[in-house]
Design a protein around this motif. Structure first.
Motif, PDB file in Angstrom:
ATOM      1  N   SER A 361      33.172  -8.799 -16.837  1.00  0.00           N
ATOM      2  CA  SER A 361      31.969  -8.081 -16.428  1.00  0.00           C
ATOM      3  C   SER A 361      30.791  -9.039 -16.277  1.00  0.00           C
ATOM      4  CB  SER A 361      31.617  -7.000 -17.449  1.00  0.00           C
ATOM      5  OG  SER A 361      31.280  -7.587 -18.704  1.00  0.00           O
ATOM      6  N   PHE A 362      29.796  -8.592 -15.542  1.00  0.00           N
ATOM      7  CA  PHE A 362      28.581  -9.383 -15.368  1.00  0.00           C
ATOM      8  C   PHE A 362      27.481  -8.474 -14.831  1.00  0.00           C
ATOM      9  CE2 PHE A 362      31.118  -9.675 -11.521  1.00  0.00           C
ATOM     10  CZ  PHE A 362      30.216  -9.369 -10.511  1.00  0.00           C
ATOM     11  N   VAL A 363      26.252  -8.910 -15.000  1.00  0.00           N
ATOM     12  CA  VAL A 363      25.111  -8.186 -14.438  1.00  0.00           C
ATOM     13  C   VAL A 363      24.840  -8.751 -13.056  1.00  0.00           C
ATOM     14  CG1 VAL A 363      22.666  -7.642 -14.679  1.00  0.00           C
ATOM     15  CG2 VAL A 363      24.132  -7.712 -16.709  1.00  0.00           C
ATOM     16  N   GLY A 364      24.871  -7.893 -12.050  1.00  0.00           N
ATOM     17  CA  GLY A 364      24.771  -8.347 -10.681  1.00  0.00           C
ATOM     18  C   GLY A 364      23.342  -8.601 -10.228  1.00  0.00           C
ATOM     19  N   LEU A 365      23.232  -9.271  -9.083  1.00  0.00           N
ATOM     20  CA  LEU A 365      21.942  -9.482  -8.444  1.00  0.00           C
ATOM     21  C   LEU A 365      21.339  -8.148  -8.013  1.00  0.00           C
ATOM     22  CD1 LEU A 365      22.965 -12.434  -6.086  1.00  0.00           C
ATOM     23  CD2 LEU A 365      21.824 -12.636  -8.308  1.00  0.00           C
ATOM     24  N   HIS A 366      20.027  -8.117  -7.873  1.00  0.00           N
ATOM     25  CA  HIS A 366      19.294  -6.943  -7.381  1.00  0.00           C
ATOM     26  C   HIS A 366      19.450  -5.752  -8.316  1.00  0.00           C
ATOM     27  CE1 HIS A 366      18.609  -8.302  -2.964  1.00  0.00           C
ATOM     28  NE2 HIS A 366      18.826  -9.356  -3.729  1.00  0.00           N
ATOM     29  N   THR A 367      19.609  -6.006  -9.605  1.00  0.00           N
ATOM     30  CA  THR A 367      19.674  -4.940 -10.595  1.00  0.00           C
ATOM     31  C   THR A 367      18.614  -5.194 -11.662  1.00  0.00           C
ATOM     32  OG1 THR A 367      21.315  -6.076 -11.994  1.00  0.00           O
ATOM     33  CG2 THR A 367      22.159  -4.668 -10.225  1.00  0.00           C
ATOM     34  N   PRO A 368      18.121  -4.150 -12.335  1.00  0.00           N
ATOM     35  CA  PRO A 368      16.995  -4.314 -13.267  1.00  0.00           C
ATOM     36  C   PRO A 368      17.334  -5.042 -14.557  1.00  0.00           C
ATOM     37  CG  PRO A 368      17.733  -2.030 -13.221  1.00  0.00           C
ATOM     38  CD  PRO A 368      18.460  -2.728 -12.107  1.00  0.00           C
ATOM     39  N   LEU A 369      18.616  -5.321 -14.814  1.00  0.00           N
ATOM     40  CA  LEU A 369      19.016  -6.034 -16.027  1.00  0.00           C
ATOM     41  C   LEU A 369      19.396  -7.489 -15.774  1.00  0.00           C
ATOM     42  CD1 LEU A 369      21.172  -3.300 -17.803  1.00  0.00           C
ATOM     43  CD2 LEU A 369      18.957  -4.187 -18.562  1.00  0.00           C
ATOM     44  N   TYR A 370      19.314  -7.927 -14.525  1.00  0.00           N
ATOM     45  CA  TYR A 370      19.719  -9.296 -14.193  1.00  0.00           C
ATOM     46  C   TYR A 370      18.745 -10.330 -14.773  1.00  0.00           C
ATOM     47  CZ  TYR A 370      20.011 -13.610 -11.532  1.00  0.00           C
ATOM     48  OH  TYR A 370      20.086 -14.931 -11.194  1.00  0.00           O
ATOM     49  N   ASP A 371      19.296 -11.492 -15.132  1.00  0.00           N
ATOM     50  CA  ASP A 371      18.460 -12.649 -15.481  1.00  0.00           C
ATOM     51  C   ASP A 371      19.191 -13.917 -15.075  1.00  0.00           C
ATOM     52  OD1 ASP A 371      16.234 -14.027 -16.528  1.00  0.00           O
ATOM     53  OD2 ASP A 371      17.235 -14.328 -18.461  1.00  0.00           O
ATOM     54  N   PHE A 372      18.436 -14.876 -14.582  1.00  0.00           N
ATOM     55  CA  PHE A 372      18.994 -16.173 -14.228  1.00  0.00           C
ATOM     56  C   PHE A 372      19.429 -16.901 -15.494  1.00  0.00           C
ATOM     57  CE2 PHE A 372      18.623 -20.734 -13.394  1.00  0.00           C
ATOM     58  CZ  PHE A 372      19.321 -20.859 -12.214  1.00  0.00           C
ATOM     59  N   ASN A 373      20.531 -17.625 -15.411  1.00  0.00           N
ATOM     60  CA  ASN A 373      21.095 -18.342 -16.558  1.00  0.00           C
ATOM     61  C   ASN A 373      20.487 -19.745 -16.630  1.00  0.00           C
ATOM     62  OD1 ASN A 373      22.635 -19.543 -18.517  1.00  0.00           O
ATOM     63  ND2 ASN A 373      24.620 -19.073 -17.593  1.00  0.00           N
ATOM     64  N   ASP A 374      19.608 -19.973 -17.610  1.00  0.00           N
ATOM     65  CA  ASP A 374      18.935 -21.268 -17.715  1.00  0.00           C
ATOM     66  C   ASP A 374      19.901 -22.409 -18.014  1.00  0.00           C
ATOM     67  OD1 ASP A 374      16.244 -20.402 -17.272  1.00  0.00           O
ATOM     68  OD2 ASP A 374      16.269 -19.507 -19.267  1.00  0.00           O
ATOM     69  N   ALA A 375      21.081 -22.098 -18.526  1.00  0.00           N
ATOM     70  CA  ALA A 375      22.052 -23.153 -18.846  1.00  0.00           C
ATOM     71  C   ALA A 375      22.558 -23.869 -17.603  1.00  0.00           C
ATOM     72  CB  ALA A 375      23.232 -22.562 -19.624  1.00  0.00           C
ATOM     73  N   ILE A 376      22.414 -23.234 -16.418  1.00  0.00           N
ATOM     74  CA  ILE A 376      22.942 -23.877 -15.207  1.00  0.00           C
ATOM     75  C   ILE A 376      21.897 -24.725 -14.488  1.00  0.00           C
ATOM     76  CG2 ILE A 376      24.575 -21.967 -14.937  1.00  0.00           C
ATOM     77  CD1 ILE A 376      22.955 -21.079 -12.468  1.00  0.00           C
ATOM     78  N   ILE A 377      20.682 -24.773 -15.008  1.00  0.00           N
ATOM     79  CA  ILE A 377      19.656 -25.606 -14.356  1.00  0.00           C
ATOM     80  C   ILE A 377      20.129 -27.044 -14.192  1.00  0.00           C
ATOM     81  CG2 ILE A 377      17.344 -26.599 -14.623  1.00  0.00           C
ATOM     82  CD1 ILE A 377      16.448 -23.932 -15.845  1.00  0.00           C
ATOM     83  N   PRO A 378      20.680 -27.697 -15.237  1.00  0.00           N
ATOM     84  CA  PRO A 378      21.121 -29.086 -15.044  1.00  0.00           C
ATOM     85  C   PRO A 378      22.179 -29.250 -13.963  1.00  0.00           C
ATOM     86  CG  PRO A 378      20.936 -28.586 -17.379  1.00  0.00           C
ATOM     87  CD  PRO A 378      20.791 -27.281 -16.650  1.00  0.00           C
ATOM     88  N   ASP A 379      23.114 -28.311 -13.858  1.00  0.00           N
ATOM     89  CA  ASP A 379      24.146 -28.435 -12.823  1.00  0.00           C
ATOM     90  C   ASP A 379      23.544 -28.290 -11.435  1.00  0.00           C
ATOM     91  OD1 ASP A 379      26.313 -28.909 -14.514  1.00  0.00           O
ATOM     92  OD2 ASP A 379      26.620 -26.764 -14.861  1.00  0.00           O
ATOM     93  N   GLY A 380      22.553 -27.407 -11.291  1.00  0.00           N
ATOM     94  CA  GLY A 380      21.880 -27.287 -10.013  1.00  0.00           C
ATOM     95  C   GLY A 380      21.143 -28.557  -9.633  1.00  0.00           C
ATOM     96  N   VAL A 381      20.506 -29.191 -10.611  1.00  0.00           N
ATOM     97  CA  VAL A 381      19.810 -30.448 -10.353  1.00  0.00           C
ATOM     98  C   VAL A 381      20.814 -31.537  -9.982  1.00  0.00           C
ATOM     99  CG1 VAL A 381      18.283 -32.207 -11.310  1.00  0.00           C
ATOM    100  CG2 VAL A 381      17.946 -29.800 -11.914  1.00  0.00           C
TER     101      VAL A 381
END
Length: 402
Positions: A361-381
């Motif tokens: 399961s996961f919280v999808g985009l465009h939903t009121p409970l979604y939040d970006f995962n800060d743990a993936i910031i380094p991988d994006g960089v």
């Protein structure tokens, strides 16, 4: 540990704070005044050339390498959605009816972090244009920047985009060559007829509810019988408005319905637009009423170029390892207006995993409970630096930390 890894360990907390600050102050498309100022101020603080108000609220930063060479564009989106947040997080939205429910706060932060690293490490041949785009969510931000002569002012030989994806594991990436996201169009049909008393004299009306019912059923016949089996098309009804809840015995004289249509090719897009209008007219005629069809072409299909996908896959592989990169990810029928920029410059769009629970399961985009995962910031960089390394660099991330 590489130099980049050590740098990310040092700065991850600071960039998490920036991401959460952006999250707490969401702004709709072409209204991103605070966000754009934050972006511009940070870029200037780190020694990046900055141009503001590109496409109204867009920001472009320019980082020139120590040697001449190609120019690449890295793009992030800044706008939020008109949605009420219900996460109850300490940094949840302070703006009622506004929420970063698609992760654009994270996209902006990852590109900001990459900008700082690249500004501090310019041993590459060429120019990096950092494109912070407004209004991705349906307000035409990409076209606004293009109309403001984005690529004439900031030439790019290739462009790249990155989007988080709930349901994909953190630390994973995925893309593919060719159609990757769909054209995101909308349609509306208005049926008009003679209303009447639904109880005592229904035969004196031209009942538009019959027409719309047959029309809705017929829509899927467009997909099933007018579109080739191996092509992709989605037609969905999003709303039906007619009559009054306080007048259930009245046959309405006007009814409006509409929805979305998704396609990958121009040929299928043309077919869907034409057949919606034809079906509306035919069903209206069959029931003695009239129909007016309107079709709005939104974002274009997003089509990845092979060379830029190769670069993106190599950059993601350098970031997380080949086993966590899928270069043949299944396309989706979501829309993305980065496609408009890719119509005029070759590019590639990459997905980065935002997370998935052990049970799937996961919280999808465009939903009121979604939040970006800060743990993936380094991988994006790491990905962004890897793209620059592949296009312009000489081992930007591979140098061992001192």
């Amino acid at each position: 540990m590489t130099k980049l890894d050590a740098w990310l360990d040092q700065h991850h907390a600071a960039f998490t704070a920036i991401r959460r600050d952006i999250h707490a102050h969401p702004e709709l498309g072409l209204e991103e005044v605070r966000t754009a100022k934050l972006v511009a101020d940070k870029l200037r603080e780190w020694g990046v050339e900055v141009t503001e108000n590109v496409g109204k609220t867009g920001v472009v930063g320019v980082i020139r390498g120590n040697r001449p060479g190609r120019a690449v564009g890295l793009r992030a989106d800044m706008d939020c959605l008109a949605l009420e947040e219900t996460t109850n997080l300490p940094y949840s939205s302070k703006n009622p009816g506004r929420m970063h429910a698609c992760g654009h706060d994270g996209h902006t932060t990852m590109l900001l972090a990459a900008a700082r690293y690249l500004a501090e490490n310019r041993d590459f041949a060429g120019t990096v244009n950092l494109i912070f785009q407004p209004a991705e969510e349906g307000r035409g931000g990409a076209n606004a920047m293009l109309a403001d002569k984005l690529f004439e002012r900031f030439p790019c030989d290739a462009i790249y985009g990155l989007h988080n994806t709930p349901g994909m594991a953190p630390g994973t990436f995925g893309t593919t060559v060719g159609p990757f996201l769909a054209a995101a169009d909308s349609w509306k049909v208005t049926f008009r007829g003679v209303g009447g008393h639904g109880g005592s004299q229904p035969h004196r009306s031209t009942d538009i509810t019959y027409a719309q019912a047959h029309f809705v059923l017929g829509l899927q016949g467009i997909v099933g019988r007018n579109v080739a089996p191996l092509d992709t098309a989605v037609i969905s009804v999003g709303y039906i408005h007619g009559g009054d809840v306080n007048a259930s015995n009245v046959i309405p004289s006007e009814l409006v319905l509409g929805g979305t249509a998704r396609t990958y090719s121009q040929e299928v897009r043309d077919t869907v637009e034409r057949r919606i209008a034809e079906l509306a007219a035919a069903t209206a005629q069959a029931w003695g009423c009239q129909a007016e069809a309107y079709y709005h072409r939104g974002t274009s299909p997003l089509v990845n170029e092979a060379e830029q996908v190769r670069v993106g896959v190599a950059a993601a592989t350098a970031a997380v390892g080949a086993e966590k990169v899928n270069g043949q990810l299944r396309p989706g029928t979501g829309g993305e207006d980065f496609a408009e920029m890719m119509l005029v410059r070759p590019g590639a769009f990459m997905r980065i995993g935002n997370g998935v629970n052990p049970d799937g399961s996961f919280v999808g985009l465009h939903t009121p409970l979604y939040d970006f995962n800060d743990a993936i910031i380094p991988d994006g960089v790491r990905y962004w630096v890897g793209v620059v390394d592949q296009e312009l660099g000489q081992g930007l991330r591979a140098v061992a930390a001192e």
